[in-house]
Write a protein that holds these residues in place. Structure first.
Motif, mmCIF file in Angstrom:
data_model
loop_
_atom_site.group_PDB
_atom_site.id
_atom_site.type_symbol
_atom_site.label_atom_id
_atom_site.label_comp_id
_atom_site.label_asym_id
_atom_site.label_seq_id
_atom_site.Cartn_x
_atom_site.Cartn_y
_atom_site.Cartn_z
ATOM 1 N N GLY A 1 -4.763 -9.917 9.423
ATOM 2 C CA GLY A 1 -3.681 -10.195 8.487
ATOM 3 C C GLY A 1 -3.991 -11.291 7.492
ATOM 4 O O GLY A 1 -3.203 -11.553 6.596
ATOM 5 N N SER B 1 -4.437 6.506 4.501
ATOM 6 C CA SER B 1 -3.936 5.426 5.338
ATOM 7 C C SER B 1 -2.418 5.499 5.380
ATOM 8 O O SER B 1 -1.749 5.645 4.347
ATOM 9 C CB SER B 1 -4.365 4.072 4.771
ATOM 10 N N SER C 1 -0.569 3.024 6.417
ATOM 11 C CA SER C 1 -0.006 1.680 6.301
ATOM 12 C C SER C 1 0.745 1.541 4.986
ATOM 13 O O SER C 1 0.199 1.799 3.908
ATOM 14 C CB SER C 1 -1.118 0.633 6.365
ATOM 15 N N ASP C 2 1.999 1.107 5.083
ATOM 16 C CA ASP C 2 2.804 0.926 3.871
ATOM 17 C C ASP C 2 2.928 -0.545 3.489
ATOM 18 O O ASP C 2 3.806 -0.911 2.706
ATOM 19 C CB ASP C 2 4.196 1.535 4.055
ATOM 20 N N LEU C 3 2.041 -1.389 4.024
ATOM 21 C CA LEU C 3 2.070 -2.800 3.649
ATOM 22 C C LEU C 3 1.723 -2.992 2.180
ATOM 23 O O LEU C 3 2.272 -3.864 1.507
ATOM 24 C CB LEU C 3 1.097 -3.598 4.523
ATOM 25 N N LEU C 4 0.792 -2.200 1.675
ATOM 26 C CA LEU C 4 0.344 -2.339 0.292
ATOM 27 C C LEU C 4 0.670 -1.115 -0.559
ATOM 28 O O LEU C 4 0.642 -1.193 -1.784
ATOM 29 C CB LEU C 4 -1.170 -2.591 0.262
ATOM 30 N N THR C 5 0.941 0.016 0.091
ATOM 31 C CA THR C 5 1.243 1.252 -0.626
ATOM 32 C C THR C 5 2.611 1.771 -0.184
ATOM 33 O O THR C 5 2.829 1.980 1.019
ATOM 34 C CB THR C 5 0.176 2.323 -0.332
ATOM 35 N N TRP D 1 5.730 4.021 0.948
ATOM 36 C CA TRP D 1 5.727 5.268 1.699
ATOM 37 C C TRP D 1 5.880 6.508 0.811
ATOM 38 O O TRP D 1 5.187 7.518 1.050
ATOM 39 C CB TRP D 1 6.816 5.255 2.781
ATOM 40 N N ASN E 1 -5.008 3.750 10.086
ATOM 41 C CA ASN E 1 -3.770 2.995 10.351
ATOM 42 C C ASN E 1 -2.607 3.931 10.698
ATOM 43 O O ASN E 1 -1.540 3.863 10.084
ATOM 44 C CB ASN E 1 -3.398 2.130 9.136
ATOM 45 N N SER F 1 1.521 1.254 14.021
ATOM 46 C CA SER F 1 1.462 -0.171 14.334
ATOM 47 C C SER F 1 2.609 -0.468 15.287
ATOM 48 O O SER F 1 3.390 0.428 15.637
ATOM 49 C CB SER F 1 1.571 -1.024 13.064
ATOM 50 N N ARG G 1 5.332 -1.992 14.753
ATOM 51 C CA ARG G 1 6.649 -1.784 14.145
ATOM 52 C C ARG G 1 6.770 -0.448 13.438
ATOM 53 O O ARG G 1 7.861 -0.060 13.037
ATOM 54 C CB ARG G 1 6.922 -2.901 13.123
ATOM 55 N N ARG G 2 5.648 0.253 13.294
ATOM 56 C CA ARG G 2 5.635 1.462 12.462
ATOM 57 C C ARG G 2 5.127 2.652 13.291
ATOM 58 O O ARG G 2 3.932 2.825 13.495
ATOM 59 C CB ARG G 2 4.740 1.212 11.245
#
Length: 600
Positions: A396, A477, A479-483, A485, A506, A509, A511-512
């Motif tokens: 992180g 990926s 992961s929606d941290l940077l992109t 949904w 990814n 996670s 939480r996801r």
């Protein structure tokens, strides 16, 4: 010279090599497959492996009988001056013998290994034994102009001839050489270009500093030619040059580095303020140069700042470059001159096992002064991390890691930014270039930045499972941290409609957990429920697990953050294996081709 390799043929040899390698930083251990367990790399054909290492210029320490080395390398011996060090180390650590390259590092390695093992090295070269010095192996930075004359010169000494010393060389005066003012042999110390002879060995001490300035985009040919001509016209030897120097705004100028490479010396840089301190000593100060870069002379200023002595050759000019030469009062050490151009190596180490790390990655890691990365990835490097400054971070902290790596490199250090898998696939390489562009920092922009590939998780998973990537595929990926949904979902639908094999990074996670089921629902609209799905966890590490299921049976409960999910296309096949497992492959359509058109 590359890091040495211990070649072992037995488990007892491995134990000796493992203890001895600590005195040779970066050394690897290669073991004979099926006989040695725990080596860094395996090989199956001993003689072929030894010849391949020797041909590549790799120093070899054979932990076995010397006769094996002799039989293996005899057919490939050619140039004595180009051969790498080759040593024989007894399997019980009782003896170490430098066989080849004694004056190219083998004798020094033998002494270090012997000290670590508590034994005496079996050094047999005549110069070392009789006079306490190897005349064809001067100290680092010094150069022998006529190495081909060292053998007859030493023979004359062995026959009783005496020698006189012209110049200053403390590394010679402290030996057992038979010095005499009327000696018939001569050891000459000079920065001048001289040929030497069988009765006169000419040594060039590193006392010259070449200063260079050039316009942006000047050709490497022009700058290299100017440096050569400047030295030649003054009768100076290339071997006496300690470093090529310039102003720091030229750190990323290819022509500067090309000229240094032509001389075989490092490049060092000074800021404008330091060069301006030499303004009163310049032969050709320029107000124009001062207005442009903040000092009255680049070439002359750099030559003086680096040498700490006198301006031996004032500025010479070509169409787009300048060159000057400074003379130091004593031999120079490049590490004490100015600042080197920092390097940032972005290294993908693969999934984690040594066998899946590329030789280039190993080489870059071995040469690094600093390692930056997620601390668990640094732990995976094992001995490669020994003796280096470690900068480990938790997951992180990606931007922090990259900033630290860039700042360390800007200090002139050789930094390796470590990623798992391939550094350019959902990893650190992209962030490096993004920050360099975003921050617009001159010190970052001038760095030597390079990326080496690693085996990606998708490649490792595919190899373990068979050949699921045999036809068109993509990676997504979740992961929606940077992109956002919605963007990810649009890409999922496009991949589903295109019928691509999909490598899912990814997937979940803590939480996801809802996105993988959502992806599954979209894919079931476009491909069969029996579509093979591969779940690959801890690839290349302890606890590795490969499972094959179907799209319909894909359960988010079976997936965690360490799992890569490979979802087949409508053409992907599952092939039962005799051991109860399953091969997965995606055909390319060979079966549909006319037999006469099939490729091998």
């Amino acid at each position: 010279m590359s890091a040495p390799v211990f070649v072992v043929l037995s488990q007892s040899g491995l134990e000796v090599a493992s203890g001895a390698r600590t005195v040779l930083p970066g050394a690897e251990i290669h073991g004979l497959a099926h006989r040695v367990a725990g080596a860094d790399k395996d090989f199956s054909a001993t003689l072929d492996h030894l010849r391949a290492l020797f041909s590549a210029g790799t120093p070899i320490i054979g932990v076995f009988a010397a006769g094996i080395l002799i039989r293996a390398l005899g057919p490939v011996l050619s140039d004595k001056r180009a051969e790498p060090p080759v040593l024989a180390l007894a399997e019980d650590g009782s003896a170490v013998v430098p066989l080849l390259g004694g004056h190219h590092g083998a004798n020094d390695m033998a002494r270090r290994l012997a000290a670590a093992l508590g034994i005496e090295p079996a050094i047999t070269t005549a110069g070392d034994l009789n006079f306490g010095v190897a005349l064809d192996e001067p100290p680092t930075g010094w150069h022998l102009a006529n190495p081909e004359d060292a053998k007859p010169f030493t023979a004359a000494l062995m026959a009783g001839a005496r020698v006189r010393l012209e110049g200053t060389a403390p590394w010679l005066t402290g030996t057992r050489l038979p010095f005499s003012a009327d000696g018939t042999l001569t050891l000459r110390i000079t920065e001048r270009a001289e040929a030497g002879s069988e009765t006169c060995l000419v040594y060039h001490p590193p006392v010259l500093a070449v200063g260079v300035g050039c316009e942006r985009g000047a050709s490497a040919e022009e700058v290299t030619a100017l440096v050569r001509e400047t030295l030649a016209s003054a009768g100076l030897a290339k071997g006496a040059v300690a470093a090529l120097c310039s102003i720091d705004v030229k750190m990323d100028e290819p022509a500067i580095h090309a000229a240094a490479a032509d001389l075989g010396v490092p490049v060092r840089f000074f800021d404008a303020a330091r060069l301006e301190e030499e303004a009163q000593h310049l032969a050709n100060p320029s107000d124009l140069v001062f207005r442009e870069v903040g000092c009255h002379g680049v070439a002359e200023g750099a030559a003086l700042a680096a040498s700490g002595g006198t301006l031996l050759v004032p500025k010479r000019k070509s169409a787009r470059a300048t060159c000057a030469v400074g003379l130091a009062p004593a031999p120079l050490h490049a590490d004490a001159i100015g600042r080197r151009r920092g390097r940032l190596s972005v290294v993908g180490i693969g999934p984690g096992s040594d066998g899946w790390r590329t030789p280039e990655a190993d080489s870059w890691l071995a040469s690094a002064t600093d390692l930056v990365g997620y601390h668990l990835y640094l732990d995976l490097l094992g001995e490669l991390a020994a003796g280096k400054r470690r900068h480990g971070y938790e997951l992180g902290a990606e931007e922090t890691r990259v900033r630290v790596a860039l700042d360390l490199a800007a200090e002139g250090r050789d930094v390796a930014l470590v990623s798992s898998g391939d550094a350019g696939i959902y990893a650190m390489a992209t962030l490096v270039f993004e920050l360099v562009e975003r921050e617009e920092r001159a010190d970052w922009a001038r760095l030597d930045i390079a990326v080496t590939p690693g085996i990606s998780a998708l490649q490792a998973a595919a190899a373990r499972a068979g050949a699921p990537l045999g036809h068109d595929f993509c990676t997504i990926s979740l992961s929606d941290l940077l992109t956002p949904w919605p963007v990810i979902e649009r890409r999922i639908r496009a991949a589903a409609e295109g019928d691509f094999v999909i490598a899912v990074y990814n997937p979940v996670s803590r939480r996801r957990t809802e996105q993988l089921p959502a992806m599954k629902a979209v894919l079931l609209e476009h491909r069969p429920a029996a579509t093979p799905v591969i779940l690959a966890r801890n690839l290349g590490r302890p606890g590795e697990a490969i499972a094959v299921t179907t799209l319909a049976a894909l359960d988010v409960a079976d997936v965690d953050m360490l799992t890569l999910v490979l979802i087949g296309s409508s053409e992907t096949r599952a092939l039962p294996r005799g051991d109860g497992g399953t091969w997965v492959y995606t055909p390319r359509g060979y079966a549909a081709k006319h037999p006469d058109e099939r490729s091998s």
